[in-house]
Design an enzyme around this catalytic site. Sequence first.
Site, PDB file in Angstrom:
ATOM      1  CD  GLN A 199      42.381  36.022  41.717  1.00 42.16           C
ATOM      2  OE1 GLN A 199      43.760  36.382  41.360  1.00 42.16           O
ATOM      3  NE2 GLN A 199      41.404  35.676  41.202  1.00 42.16           N
ATOM      4  CB  CYS A 364      32.305  33.792  39.628  1.00 40.19           C
ATOM      5  SG  CYS A 364      32.397  33.775  37.880  1.00 40.19           S
TER       6      CYS A 364
END
Length: 441
Positions: A199, A364
Amino acid sequence: MTAVLSADTCRTTAIAKVSGADLQVPLVQGGECSYANFDYAASAPALAQVTDRIAELLPTYASVHRGAGYASRISTLTYENARESVARFVNCADDQVVVFTRNTTDSLNLLAQCVPGSTVVLDVEHHANLLPWNDARIVTAADTIEETIERLIGELCTKPAALLAITGASNVTGEILPIARLADIAHRCGARILVDAAQLAPHRRIDLQECGVDYIAFSGHKLYAPFGAGVLVGRRDWLDEAQPYLAGGGAVREVTIESTEWACAPARHEAGSPNVLGAAAIATACETLHALDFDVIAEHEKALTAQLTDGLSAIESVSLVRLWNDAPDAVGIVTFTVDGFEAGEIAAFLSAEHGIGVRDGRFCAHPVLARLGLSGGAVRASLGLGSSSDDVTRLVDAVNILVSNQRDWNYAKTAGAWNPVPETRPFLGAADDNAGAAECV
């Protein structure tokens, strides 16, 4: 190419051309509209430069490292030059190598088999950075980053660890951890540090020499290069000493019936025919992002994130999700819940009636969602280079319509997923009765 954009420009327009920017999607009530993509944190669309580069390379696609033909020479040079582009992108140290993998998960599993000892991780991690480690010591994050760091120090100092594996930016909330500070702490405690940058890499400049990070992993499909490749960058010694990740051609120097002499990294862990197009895609994305200037990228995202956060916060029944009270910075991710609505129902409504794509579920990251009391999931809206102020306005307006009970359609939950009833949109030949049937986690 150097981008010079004002804050006002960043607020209202995308700052790069991405595939799908002109996509028109059908609406369940009839007609169509432009697609508003708020799912960059899952898989980002390809940059125009990336798709152009792939189209350029396809005519000369051939075997890598083992062909003397002209096309093979071009493919081999492309593959190895891609490694150099990635190394420049993260400013590798001399003792660090670039290994191409399938994605971040693949990179972390590769490194896990190389770690000569235990690994300390936080409970906020994506499963990819929570599950692979052979001897994982999991630390529960506190409500503040400062207290979380104190807990990490306590764990690292109590019992020696080989590695601290930490997220660069949370895939749940986008909040950024101080990786340079954590690298210093890990080293003082005798450990190395791995940063899951899946990310972080698309949104912030990463300088491995400046921040002192030993290993970093990220995915092409989150870096505007969705062609099936990922990256592990890190110190050579562990990678050279470990057993090859895959046994096969390309990972060896010499093979006899009696013995095998393995190559050094990166070849040691890149057995088989490499994904030259995926590597070239990542390299092109790295070069394009570097040329855009990460300060401009961050300014663009911060303006849009503030607009989205302010808009959602003004809706009484909406609650924003945060991990830490003192996070100084975050990438463009805003996660929220709406009282009285399941996350999947919200996502189905936004898609079916407004052409807005978000992520719903537990991302997740089941342990931290459970700790936050969100076992039922939440909605994640993530921003990127193709996002605009108009997109944000559409999302906020749509959530207002939802909470005002002004929906045009009915929705039902079947096989664990929310869908409009009836479903009127075509899905490009897919079986409509299976659309969305799998649980989104």
